[in-house]
Scaffold this motif. Structure first.
Motif, mmCIF file in Angstrom:
data_model
loop_
_atom_site.group_PDB
_atom_site.id
_atom_site.type_symbol
_atom_site.label_atom_id
_atom_site.label_comp_id
_atom_site.label_asym_id
_atom_site.label_seq_id
_atom_site.Cartn_x
_atom_site.Cartn_y
_atom_site.Cartn_z
ATOM 1 N N PRO A 413 0.649 -1.263 -0.050
ATOM 2 C CA PRO A 413 -0.023 -0.059 -0.053
ATOM 3 C C PRO A 413 0.984 1.121 0.139
ATOM 4 O O PRO A 413 0.553 2.320 -0.394
ATOM 5 N N THR A 414 1.981 1.365 0.276
ATOM 6 C CA THR A 414 2.777 2.380 0.574
ATOM 7 C C THR A 414 4.338 1.901 0.330
ATOM 8 O O THR A 414 4.694 0.846 0.570
ATOM 9 N N LYS A 415 5.069 2.905 -0.149
ATOM 10 C CA LYS A 415 6.732 2.455 -0.613
ATOM 11 C C LYS A 415 7.458 3.048 0.454
ATOM 12 O O LYS A 415 7.438 4.049 1.133
ATOM 13 N N VAL A 416 8.300 1.933 1.126
ATOM 14 C CA VAL A 416 9.244 2.479 1.944
ATOM 15 C C VAL A 416 10.688 1.903 1.244
ATOM 16 O O VAL A 416 10.688 0.825 1.030
ATOM 17 N N GLU A 417 11.764 2.761 1.483
ATOM 18 C CA GLU A 417 12.920 2.485 0.647
ATOM 19 C C GLU A 417 13.649 1.333 1.644
ATOM 20 O O GLU A 417 13.700 1.517 2.803
ATOM 21 N N ALA A 418 14.302 0.481 0.672
ATOM 22 C CA ALA A 418 14.711 -0.669 1.537
ATOM 23 C C ALA A 418 16.591 -0.239 1.347
ATOM 24 O O ALA A 418 16.879 0.350 0.400
ATOM 25 N N ILE A 419 17.049 -0.420 2.467
ATOM 26 C CA ILE A 419 18.429 0.105 2.730
ATOM 27 C C ILE A 419 19.381 -1.127 3.204
ATOM 28 O O ILE A 419 18.741 -1.897 3.930
ATOM 29 N N GLU A 420 20.611 -1.253 2.983
ATOM 30 C CA GLU A 420 21.539 -2.192 3.581
ATOM 31 C C GLU A 420 21.856 -1.770 5.143
ATOM 32 O O GLU A 420 21.871 -0.334 5.267
ATOM 33 N N TYR A 421 22.390 -2.491 5.911
ATOM 34 C CA TYR A 421 22.844 -2.082 7.177
ATOM 35 C C TYR A 421 24.048 -1.106 7.169
ATOM 36 O O TYR A 421 24.235 -0.166 8.160
ATOM 37 N N GLU A 422 24.716 -1.323 6.009
ATOM 38 C CA GLU A 422 26.123 -0.620 5.888
ATOM 39 C C GLU A 422 25.902 0.917 5.886
ATOM 40 O O GLU A 422 26.705 1.678 5.861
ATOM 41 N N VAL A 423 24.578 1.219 5.421
ATOM 42 C CA VAL A 423 24.342 2.639 5.209
ATOM 43 C C VAL A 423 24.274 3.466 6.758
ATOM 44 O O VAL A 423 24.664 4.745 6.709
ATOM 45 N N ALA A 424 24.069 2.651 7.587
ATOM 46 C CA ALA A 424 24.403 3.321 8.882
ATOM 47 C C ALA A 424 25.663 3.825 9.560
ATOM 48 O O ALA A 424 25.910 4.656 10.246
ATOM 49 N N ARG A 425 26.761 3.454 8.610
ATOM 50 C CA ARG A 425 27.982 4.180 8.572
ATOM 51 C C ARG A 425 28.115 5.640 8.120
ATOM 52 O O ARG A 425 28.917 6.392 8.776
ATOM 53 N N GLU A 426 27.093 5.975 7.054
ATOM 54 C CA GLU A 426 27.181 7.231 6.787
ATOM 55 C C GLU A 426 26.072 8.297 7.041
ATOM 56 O O GLU A 426 26.083 9.371 7.107
ATOM 57 N N SER A 427 25.072 7.544 7.561
ATOM 58 C CA SER A 427 23.745 8.172 7.745
ATOM 59 C C SER A 427 23.314 7.868 9.328
ATOM 60 O O SER A 427 23.457 6.393 9.399
ATOM 61 N N ARG A 428 22.584 8.627 9.939
ATOM 62 C CA ARG A 428 21.977 8.374 11.168
ATOM 63 C C ARG A 428 20.674 7.487 11.024
ATOM 64 O O ARG A 428 19.679 8.089 10.459
ATOM 65 N N ILE A 429 20.416 6.172 11.367
ATOM 66 C CA ILE A 429 19.381 5.536 11.317
ATOM 67 C C ILE A 429 19.000 5.068 12.653
ATOM 68 O O ILE A 429 19.873 4.640 13.516
ATOM 69 N N CYS A 430 17.829 4.877 13.068
ATOM 70 C CA CYS A 430 17.268 4.726 14.356
ATOM 71 C C CYS A 430 16.512 3.489 14.088
ATOM 72 O O CYS A 430 15.502 3.349 13.371
ATOM 73 N N THR A 431 16.271 2.529 15.324
ATOM 74 C CA THR A 431 15.559 1.297 15.122
ATOM 75 C C THR A 431 15.173 0.967 16.593
ATOM 76 O O THR A 431 16.098 1.367 17.710
ATOM 77 N N ILE A 432 14.207 0.291 16.833
ATOM 78 C CA ILE A 432 13.878 -0.325 18.132
ATOM 79 C C ILE A 432 13.890 -1.961 17.957
ATOM 80 O O ILE A 432 13.508 -2.572 19.087
ATOM 81 N N ARG A 433 14.560 -2.299 17.032
ATOM 82 C CA ARG A 433 14.460 -3.890 17.124
ATOM 83 C C ARG A 433 16.346 -4.120 17.531
ATOM 84 O O ARG A 433 17.221 -3.759 16.859
ATOM 85 N N LYS A 434 16.153 -5.119 18.399
ATOM 86 C CA LYS A 434 17.447 -5.463 18.872
ATOM 87 C C LYS A 434 18.381 -6.369 18.072
ATOM 88 O O LYS A 434 19.629 -6.189 18.014
ATOM 89 N N PRO A 435 17.632 -6.967 17.138
ATOM 90 C CA PRO A 435 18.707 -7.667 16.130
ATOM 91 C C PRO A 435 19.349 -6.650 15.190
ATOM 92 O O PRO A 435 20.344 -6.970 14.758
ATOM 93 N N ASP A 436 18.735 -5.705 14.834
ATOM 94 C CA ASP A 436 19.449 -4.653 13.894
ATOM 95 C C ASP A 436 20.608 -3.964 14.762
ATOM 96 O O ASP A 436 21.539 -3.760 13.950
ATOM 97 N N ALA A 437 20.332 -3.764 16.048
ATOM 98 C CA ALA A 437 21.357 -3.255 16.705
ATOM 99 C C ALA A 437 22.770 -4.469 16.772
ATOM 100 O O ALA A 437 24.103 -4.031 16.847
#
Length: 476
Positions: A413-437
């Motif tokens: 129903p709505t578009k959300v950009e898919a990104i790789e984990y490595e993007v977090a080296r250059e841009s600030r990304i916040c998550t509440i999922r412990k597996p992401d951390a």
């Protein structure tokens, strides 16, 4: 769905089939009226407004036919029932449906009594508008056709031109469905229509073809064993079983007092029950709202009959019967503690509950927010914040998703950009999922941890969410 309807009018989006274009446009107009409420509350108030209009027409119909006592009884029985009350306090399409049906029934009752042209046309107008909101109105066609035929045979003021006016009403109602190709072509930011617009996809959408698999397949056995118990459960949710004892009296009273309207109501109830039985949907409660609306006329009629014999005893018994479901509703009262969300995530903590107002206020300005879930209820609440709450725009927060973490509902129903984990080296990304951390840690990506406090809610002490935000090396 309620979270979705709280923002979809604001963005002029396309909802799930059949689209409900009349509700969409009314919702869109309503949220653009300046009110001192957040948008979620404002749209919920719209449901309450339609519920009040429903009760007004129910009262007027019963008061005209049976008197004030019957009007009060039928209105109270409908309005205080937990089923009706629930949908009157949620952002949903169902009270608009009951309003249009109650208005059509009011003028149908007047036409059944007088045979005059004006109530016939007004009833036809409200019934036609119902087609622009919900498919259940189609189940009432036999009732309206029979009433028109029966009244003409008894004598009426109808003229040949009225056929043309009714057809004009239907064309006017159908015109609301132009909303769908308009918003599809405009590239609405939220759409559950699909990827291709043609006649086949349009017709399948407005007729909710995906929910019609069971049409014509309900057998006597499955109806008795599955659908009938479901109906009884929903009716008792509205009134509890003692109220059902009044319906034999209701049938006799309606038939004696206003035979044409009695047959009209009977055909309407049968049509609506057939629709609800055949419609393949997992949460059919809202589809029984028109049924309990029509049954409330019977409660008013039964109260009229009882009041003529023993008025004090009748009102005492009626109040007692209403008190039973009202008490049960209070016992099971749904608490609302701010803007919280309950969602299981990766079986990590079983159930996580967090305050989204608090969460987004603590996300750094300009950061990306990795959506933590794919479940429909979770995504629609997050979409509400994305499109309707000013905190997202004010802080320039962008929704993104990490790949291969959950089944991807977000691309439908709505578009959300898919990104790789490595993007977090250059841009600030916040998550509440412990597996992401943990993935960041394994890849030596630095991040900050913000422990949101636990809160004492009605369920008990709830652990707050932990917000993980990457620390980009590039300083973005």
């Amino acid at each position: 769905d309620s979270a979705k309807f709280q923002f979809i009018g604001h963005v002029l989006g396309l909802s799930h089939p059949p689209g409900n274009p009349l509700y969409m446009l009314l919702d869109a107009a309503w949220v653009r009226i300046p009110m001192p409420f957040r948008m979620a509350t404002q749209v919920t108030i719209l449901s309450a407004v339609f519920a009040l209009l429903t009760l007004l027409f129910v009262y007027r119909t019963l008061e005209r036919t049976f008197g004030v006592g019957a009007g009060v009884a039928g209105t109270l029985a409908l309005g205080t029932g937990p089923l009706f009350w629930t949908f009157a306090t949620e952002a949903e399409v169902y009270t608009l449906n009951t309003f249009l049906l109650a208005a059509a029934c009011h003028y149908a009752a007047s036409f059944a009594e007088s045979g005059k042209e004006k109530p016939f046309l007004l009833g036809a107008l409200f019934a036609a508008l119902g087609f622009a909101n919900h498919l259940t109105m189609a189940a009432l066609i036999p009732a309206f056709l029979w009433l028109t035929f029966a009244r003409v045979r008894r004598g009426s003021e109808l003229r040949l031109r009225d056929i043309g006016l009714v057809l004009l009403f239907l064309v006017f109602s159908a015109a609301f469905y132009l909303y769908i190709p308009w918003r599809f072509s405009a590239g609405s930011v939220y759409s559950e229509f699909g990827d291709t617009l043609n006649w086949q996809s349009f017709w399948g959408y407005v007729t909710a073809k995906e929910f019609q698999d069971s049409f014509g397949q309900i057998s006597y056995v499955s109806g008795v064993r599955e659908r009938m118990p479901a109906l009884i459960t929903i009716v008792q949710k509205q009134w509890m079983w003692p109220m059902l004892l009044v319906f034999p009296t209701a049938v006799a009273t309606l038939r004696a007092r206003t035979r044409l309207f009695y047959v009209f109501l009977s055909l309407a109830v049968l049509g609506l029950l057939f629709f609800a039985f055949e419609y393949d949907i997992s949460d059919p409660d809202g589809f029984y709202m028109p049924v309990v609306l029509l049954l409330s006329y019977g409660i008013g009629a039964a109260m009229f009959a009882a009041e003529r014999r023993r008025p004090r005893l009748s009102w005492f018994a009626f109040a007692t019967l209403l008190a039973i479901p009202a008490f049960m509703h209070l016992v099971l009262w749904r608490h609302e503690d701010g803007c919280e969300l309950v969602e299981g995530m990766d079986n990590e903590t079983a159930v996580v509950l967090w305050d989204l107002d608090d969460l987004f206020e603590h996300i750094p300005e300009g950061a990306m927010f990795a959506v933590p879930c794919w479940h429909y209820g979770c995504t629609e609440v997050l979409n509400y914040y994305r499109y309707a709450e000013p905190v997202i725009e004010r802080k320039h927060i962008k929704y993104v998703r990490f790949p291969n973490t959950e089944p991807d509902y977000w691309d439908t129903p709505t578009k959300v950009e898919a990104i790789e984990y490595e993007v977090a080296r250059e841009s600030r990304i916040c998550t509440i999922r412990k597996p992401d951390a943990e993935t960041w840690r394994a890849r030596h990506i630095p991040y900050d941890t913000d422990f949101r406090p636990s809160r004492d809610l009605h369920e008990g002490m709830i652990q707050g969410a932990t917000l993980y935000c990457s620390r980009p090396q590039g300083g973005n």
